[in-house]
Design an enzyme around this catalytic site. Sequence first.
Site, short mmCIF file in Angstrom:
data_model
loop_
_atom_site.label_atom_id
_atom_site.label_comp_id
_atom_site.label_asym_id
_atom_site.label_seq_id
_atom_site.Cartn_x
_atom_site.Cartn_y
_atom_site.Cartn_z
N HIS A 60 0.73 5.24 0.95
CA HIS A 60 -0.01 6.24 1.72
C HIS A 60 -0.01 7.57 0.98
CE1 HIS A 60 0.23 4.12 5.79
NE2 HIS A 60 1.20 3.50 5.15
N HIS B 250 0.84 -1.20 0.00
CA HIS B 250 0.00 0.00 0.00
C HIS B 250 0.87 1.24 0.00
CE1 HIS B 250 0.61 -1.28 4.20
NE2 HIS B 250 0.62 0.01 4.52
P1 5GP Z 1 1.76 0.35 7.48
O1 5GP Z 1 1.66 -1.12 7.17
O2 5GP Z 1 2.07 1.18 6.26
O3 5GP Z 1 2.69 0.62 8.60
O4 5GP Z 1 0.38 0.86 8.02
C1 5GP Z 1 -0.84 0.24 7.73
C2 5GP Z 1 -1.89 1.32 7.62
O5 5GP Z 1 -3.13 0.68 7.41
C3 5GP Z 1 -2.02 2.19 8.87
O6 5GP Z 1 -1.95 3.56 8.49
C4 5GP Z 1 -3.37 1.79 9.45
O7 5GP Z 1 -4.04 2.88 10.07
C5 5GP Z 1 -4.12 1.26 8.24
N1 5GP Z 1 -5.08 0.21 8.55
C6 5GP Z 1 -4.83 -0.89 9.31
N2 5GP Z 1 -5.92 -1.67 9.36
C7 5GP Z 1 -6.88 -1.06 8.60
C8 5GP Z 1 -8.23 -1.40 8.28
O8 5GP Z 1 -8.78 -2.41 8.70
N3 5GP Z 1 -8.89 -0.52 7.48
C9 5GP Z 1 -8.30 0.61 6.99
N4 5GP Z 1 -9.05 1.40 6.20
N5 5GP Z 1 -7.03 0.96 7.28
C10 5GP Z 1 -6.32 0.13 8.08
#
Ligand code: 5GP
Length: 136
Positions: free
Chosen positions: A100, A98
Amino acid sequence: MDCVFCRIVSGELRGYKVYEDEQFFAFLDINPIRPGHILVIPKTHCVNIFDTPEVFSERYYSVVQKLSRSVSNAMLADGINVFQLNGSAAGQIVLHSHIHIVPRHKDDGASLSHDNRMKLEDAELKSICSRIIEHI
Ligand code: 5GP
Ligand code: ZN
């Protein structure tokens, strides 16, 4: 597969979708750094930059570019952070690739870490979602 983002793409889990095409999907981050924070993902499960098929990469960036403009215009941003965390050592928590996109305002004081994330009400998330969609 027990992947939260695959479950959002399939509709099994609720997501505040702002964009979808054949290959990509974008939705609001549930704990945003700032209102309007979205995540752009390939619909096909891959973990991060290392295993994403090269055939997706160019198109991935052009979707991110298009949605950065939409988020910026929708949120009247002064700037935009675009970033990806690859691997747990880099802070990646959700193991589905993903990117951001976070709208920023002058002196908003936000940090890009996982700490101090916002919790928005359903009505606010819905309203932000519609605003971004209107600007696509
Ligand atoms: P990273 O893997 O880049 O550190 O962060 C994962 C991102 O996914 C975080 O910003 C978190 O808030 C978001 N996130 C985690 N679980 C969910 C979810 O179930 N739904 C959504 N919409 N975002 C999520
Ligand atoms: Zn997945």
